[in-house]
Design an enzyme around this catalytic site. Structure first.
Site, PDB file in Angstrom:
ATOM      1  N   ASP A  61     -25.891  46.633  51.232  1.00 15.98           N
ATOM      2  CA  ASP A  61     -25.126  47.526  52.127  1.00 15.98           C
ATOM      3  C   ASP A  61     -24.288  48.375  51.118  1.00 15.98           C
ATOM      4  OD1 ASP A  61     -24.249  48.962  54.286  1.00 15.98           O
ATOM      5  OD2 ASP A  61     -22.126  47.605  54.253  1.00 15.98           O
ATOM      6  N   THR A 121     -21.062  50.660  52.426  1.00 13.78           N
ATOM      7  CA  THR A 121     -19.870  50.746  52.905  1.00 13.78           C
ATOM      8  C   THR A 121     -18.990  49.513  52.876  1.00 13.78           C
ATOM      9  OG1 THR A 121     -20.263  52.958  53.949  1.00 13.78           O
ATOM     10  CG2 THR A 121     -18.311  51.848  54.680  1.00 13.78           C
ATOM     11  N   GLY A 141     -26.062  53.426  56.095  1.00 13.90           N
ATOM     12  CA  GLY A 141     -26.248  54.398  57.314  1.00 13.90           C
ATOM     13  C   GLY A 141     -25.674  55.597  56.724  1.00 13.90           C
ATOM     14  N   ARG A 193     -29.216  56.590  56.291  1.00 18.05           N
ATOM     15  CA  ARG A 193     -29.390  56.566  57.623  1.00 18.05           C
ATOM     16  C   ARG A 193     -30.329  55.695  58.265  1.00 18.05           C
ATOM     17  NH1 ARG A 193     -24.971  59.586  58.507  1.00 18.05           N
ATOM     18  NH2 ARG A 193     -25.329  61.878  57.990  1.00 18.05           N
ATOM     19  N   ASP A 198     -21.268  43.411  54.431  1.00 18.15           N
ATOM     20  CA  ASP A 198     -19.748  43.022  55.191  1.00 18.15           C
ATOM     21  C   ASP A 198     -19.803  43.077  56.444  1.00 18.15           C
ATOM     22  OD1 ASP A 198     -17.518  45.784  54.912  1.00 18.15           O
ATOM     23  OD2 ASP A 198     -19.831  45.782  54.870  1.00 18.15           O
ATOM     24  N   ASN A 202     -23.500  45.087  61.281  1.00 24.22           N
ATOM     25  CA  ASN A 202     -24.639  45.640  61.227  1.00 24.22           C
ATOM     26  C   ASN A 202     -25.685  45.428  59.944  1.00 24.22           C
ATOM     27  OD1 ASN A 202     -23.020  46.780  59.373  1.00 24.22           O
ATOM     28  ND2 ASN A 202     -24.026  48.704  59.250  1.00 24.22           N
ATOM     29  N   ASP A 203     -25.172  44.223  59.358  1.00 17.27           N
ATOM     30  CA  ASP A 203     -25.886  43.679  58.062  1.00 17.27           C
ATOM     31  C   ASP A 203     -26.357  42.409  58.580  1.00 17.27           C
ATOM     32  OD1 ASP A 203     -25.009  45.862  56.371  1.00 17.27           O
ATOM     33  OD2 ASP A 203     -23.278  45.057  56.168  1.00 17.27           O
TER      34      ASP A 203
END
EC number: 7.6.2.1
Length: 944
Positions: free
Chosen positions: A381, A383, A637, A727, A752, A755-756
């Site tokens: 990921d 962010t 994203g 995205r 982190d 959504n991961d």
């Protein structure tokens, strides 16, 4: 399936639903022994050893005392059973503590104190500040006049910020005393584990409300294991109890992950088993032939002339028992023991403690440490993983005018400050959306300062920036928001909140301006989710240019917009929104469809640009791991340009001309197909060149590629070392991991946030960062670390050492068993191929359990190279990735070594007593001593 919960109706709930007794136990006192034995004997290796042990009970065929197999077998089973029993006992104590906790409930209008395990569905449960929620509740009352309460959900989803929960509109204004007498029915779905969704309806009986349907969402619930904070009291109706709560449904034992090394050991065990069968058949036939030809000629061999029908099976079965030690009975226990130690080394590593937060690294899964040394792809990921997730407002574009370009800080831009002080209408509207289009909760510190509780770091940064520009969001009282701009106080009433979803990629609020009564729609979101819905005739070119410019600088962008709604339009839309919000089937999809009907003809106000700095050591970590032969994919994203700039600064890809980016884009199948074919052709050509090539794909094109061109995309995944996927949704992240796994690559996923989680669970190894987004990822992962830079040490040091040690120990276990087995086989040729054992039972047991146990302890601490050398020369990891230390070739070497050593020991032992009168016991002790000294010598040579 639906569930009807009748409020404060004990009789119905007793009959239909369970009480609130929690049970996480795997066993009971009565079923522990049979259930545990069944689990242990479900493994092939244990079944094999049980069969051998049972055959040894047959006196006619056993060459050794049955204790030589039964002893280690019972010991190993006892160790495993004791571990299971201890873990289950701890679960029982934890359950007992939770079940016996005292709580206040209302039954038949009377408030009483009971144990948590006696709560039934439909009971009204009262909570005080800092109480733990004992079951899943629908709120019906709080101490706050606006019906708001605050909960901490870290035990449920890992997020540490306070969440706002509100009572349903049907319960607004009900007096505290009347809450004891409330009656009604709640129509809700059957228990499920989705902690972010609750689609239900409530009907209260007269006199409270006249049978009107009131929709319920997750915002109207407080779930088990949350804590009530900053609220004097709250009460709610129990809807799910016991193991049927959302947390209880989410519990469960994760599927065990099979490491590459475990798979190889299983294959080698199968090969040894086949070899053993061949040896047994050859020796069995030879034994029967010798018996029928030579044995009967010897006066001292008293074979009967006619034996039972099974006589031909006796000698083969004796050799099967004699050769059974080819497969070491202790290998599984040894490997489990050392793997647990490897996990502890990660927990104890002082160099992997984040000094900023004092968060240590932790290994949740103790069985896959060696897989860390064989990682080929890392999917990360962006962010909060590569970046700090500390958002700082840097630049903005309002009505075509950019601020902050000169000094890189819009908050210090004189032109923007002058526009704020002069009360520019465009700037005021822009700041208003920044301040109140969010889910932020303003609170007061003891010193009177305003503090913001935000679930998103982006929202926190925007609200803080608006406050610094004199648009201060200082109070939220129920649905009333209060904002102070310069010296004036502005009030807004929130009518509806259109929440952010990963599909919509935007959020909106519908509110009424209390100053003039106007109804306004405020929206913020990604540029592709806002700009296409601009009103006809508005020029959006300068906003598109601004987003591209900010993204090129690696900044996160959001577009802000609003429009005024006519009262008739709002009322019609509100009815549709209420209807969609109260449906129990496909509620999320229907709500999104209704939201689409109002989020159009927007007036674009401007663009914000937020900086999310890279974490310390990220570029160096990625560069080192790339040198170690590990490929990186970034799954984010964020928009494409932002991701590319972050990738460049992280050393994911090299700048031109050394590096090359290939774009996969398109909105239709044909466009994506052509783009994919073009990228594939280029990738095939450049695989032989030293050029650093990466492909970039957005979520829309990725969805089409995965659905219609999966085979071509899989080929691209094999050819590409680096990919940037922008995205993307959580489900797409998991699909990408699955594609790489299907190509037999060892994958590691790191993230982190919540959504991961799907990506982390799907990968061979999941690593979670205990970051600012909470602990969801860390809890779902096999390993948790405080910062991304610790990944280098986790893989190169702990992963490599674990692989080396496990490779040695597994092959050594086979070596020491084959060594003594070959001596037994050689002895059979001078003992008439009769299946007689050279060693007595005690010697065999001591050799397997005691004499060869020290190497297990030695190998745990083995370091072939220093940590500094490994970190300075990461290319050393190539040997682990290629499986160079454990494969059929290396195993053949150990097999040959055991055969050669057995020949040497046997020849020396036999010839030492060839011309002396001696007992077989003396020969066996010499041979056993030779085996012990040889394996000690091998350990000394192989370990450092």
């Amino acid at each position: 399936m639906k569930r009807y919960v009748y409020i404060d109706d004990d009789e119905t709930s007793h009959e239909l639903y369970c009480d609130n007794r929690i049970s996480n136990r795997k066993y009971t006192v009565l079923n522990f022994l049979p259930k545990n034995l069944w689990e242990q004997f479900s493994r092939f290796m244990n079944q094999y050893f049980l069969l051998i042990a049972c055959l040894q009970l047959w006196p006619l065929i056993t060459p050794v005392n049955p204790a030589s197999t039964w002893g280690p077998l019972i010991f190993i089973f006892a160790v495993s059973a004791s571990k299971e029993a201890w873990d289950d006992y701890n679960r029982y104590l934890s359950d007992k503590k939770a079940n016996e906790k005292e709580v206040w409930v209302v039954r038949k209008g009377v408030k009483k104190l009971i144990q948590a395990q006696d709560i039934y569905v439909g009971n009204i449960v009262w909570l005080r500040e800092n109480d733990e929620v004992p079951c899943d509740l629908v709120l019906v009352g709080t101490s706050d006049p606006q019906g708001v309460c605050y909960v901490e959900t870290s035990a449920l989803d890992g997020e540490t910020d306070l969440k706002t929960r509100v009572i349903p509109p049907a319960c607004m204004g009900i007096d505290d005393e009347l809450l004891h007498k409330i009656k009604g029915v709640i129509e809700c779905p059957s228990p499920d584990k989705d902690v972010r969704r609750f689609d239900a309806n409530m009907r209260l009986y007269p006199p409270f409300i006249d049978n009107d349907v009131c929709p319920l969402t997750i915002k109207n619930t407080i779930l088990q294991s949350c804590y009530l904070r900053n609220t004097e009291w709250a009460c709610g109706v129990a809807i799910y109890t016991g193991n049927e709560t959302k947390l209880g449904m989410s519990r469960g034992i994760a599927e065990p992950k099979l490491t590459a090394m475990d798979a190889m050991i299983d294959k080698l065990t199968g090969a040894i088993f086949i070899f053993q069968i061949v040896v047994v058949m050859v020796l069995g036939i030879a034994g029967n032939v010798w018996k029928d030809t030579e044995a009967r000629k010897q006066w001292y061999v008293l074979y009967p002339h006619e034996g039972p029908w099974y006589e031909l099976l006796v000698i083969p079965l004796r050799f099967e028992l004699l050769c059974s030690i080819m497969i070491p009975i202790s290998i599984k226990v040894s490997l489990d023991l050392v793997k647990s130690m490897y996990a502890k080394f990660i927990d104890w590593d002082q160099k992997m403690i984040d000094l900023e937060t004092s968060i240590p690294s932790h290994a949740t899964n103790t069985a896959i440490s060696e897989d860390l040394g064989q990682v080929e792809y890392i999917l990360t990921d962006k962010t909060g993983t590569l970046t700090e997730n500390k958002m700082i407002f840097r630049r903005c574009c309002i009505s075509g005018i950019s601020y902050g370009n000169e000094n890189g800080d819009a908050l210090k831009d004189v032109e923007l400050l002058n526009a704020v002080s002069s009360g520019s209408s465009d700037v005021v509207r822009f700041l208003t959306v920044m301040a109140i289009c969010n889910t932020v909760i303003p609170t007061r510190s003891k010193t009177g300062d305003i503090l913001y509780k935000a679930q998103s770091q982006d929202e926190d940064a925007l609200v803080q920036a608006a406050a610094q520009l004199h648009m201060v969001f200082f109070n939220k009282s129920g649905n009333i928001l209060e904002v102070k701009f310069n010296t004036s106080i502005l009030q807004y009433e929130v009518l509806e909140t259109l929440e952010f979803t990963s599909d919509r990629k935007r959020m909106s609020v519908v509110l009424k301006d209390c100053q003039n009564g106007k109804i306004l729609l405020l929206s913020k979101g990604a540029d592709e989710a806002i700009l296409p819905y601009a009103r006809a005739g508005q020029q959006t070119r300068h906003f598109i240019e601004a987003t591209e410019q900010y993204a090129h600088l690696g900044l996160r962008t959001l577009c802000l917009a609003w429009r005024e709604l006519k009262k008739d339009e709002y009322q019609d839309w509100s009815l549709m929104f209420k209807e969609a919000s109260s449906t129990l089937v496909d509620r999320e999809w229907r709500v999104a469809e209704v939201c689409q009907r109002v989020e159009h003809d927007l007036e674009i106000l401007g663009v914000t640009a937020i900086e999310d700095r890279l974490q310390d050591g990220v570029p160096e970590t990625i560069e080192t791991l790339r040198k170690a032969g590990i490929n990186f994919w970034m799954l984010t994203g964020d928009k494409q340009n932002t991701a590319i700039q972050i990738a460049l600064s992280c050393n994911f890809i090299s700048p031109e001309p050394k590096g090359q980016l290939l774009l996969i884009d398109g909105k239709t199948e044909d466009e994506v197909c052509r783009s994919l074919e073009r990228v594939l052709r280029t990738m095939r050509i450049t695989t032989s060149e030293p050029k650093d090539v990466a492909f970039v794909v957005d979520g829309w094109a990725l969805e089409i590629a995965l659905k219609h061109y999966r085979k071509a995309f899989t080929e691209l995944a094999v050819l590409s070392r680096t990919a940037i996927c922008c995205r993307v949704t959580p489900s797409q992240k998991a699909q990408l991991v699955q594609i790489l796994k299907s190509c037999d690559y060892r994958t590691l996923a790191i993230g982190d946030g919540g959504n991961d989680v799907r990506m982390i669970q799907q990968a061979d190894i999941g690593v979670g960062i205990s970051g600012r987004e909470g602990l969801q990822a860390a809890r779902a992962a096999d390993y948790s670390i405080g910062k991304f830079r610790f990944l280098k040490r986790l893989i190169l040091v702990h992963g490599r050492y674990s692989y080396n040690r496990t490779a040695f120990l597994s092959q050594y276990s086979f070596y020491k068993s084959l060594l003594i087995c070959f001596i037994q086989i050689f002895f059979s040729f001078i003992s008439g191929v009769s299946g007689t054992s050279l060693f007595n039972s005690v010697s065999l047991m001591a050799y397997n359990v005691f004499y060869t146990s020290v190497p297990v302890l030695v190998s745990v601490l083995d370091k072939d190279l220093s940590e500094e050398t490994v970190l300075q020369h990461p290319q050393i990891l190539f040997y682990c990735q290629a499986g160079r230390l454990l494969n059929p070739s290396t195993f053949a070497g150990w097999f040959g070594r055991s055969l050669f050593h057995a020949i040497v020991v046997f020849i020396i032992s036999i010839h030492s007593y060839a011309y002396d009168k001696s007992e077989m016991e003396e020969v066996s002790m010499v041979a056993l001593s030779g085996c012990i000294w040889l394996q000690a010598f091998v350990i000394t040579m192989e370990t450092k």
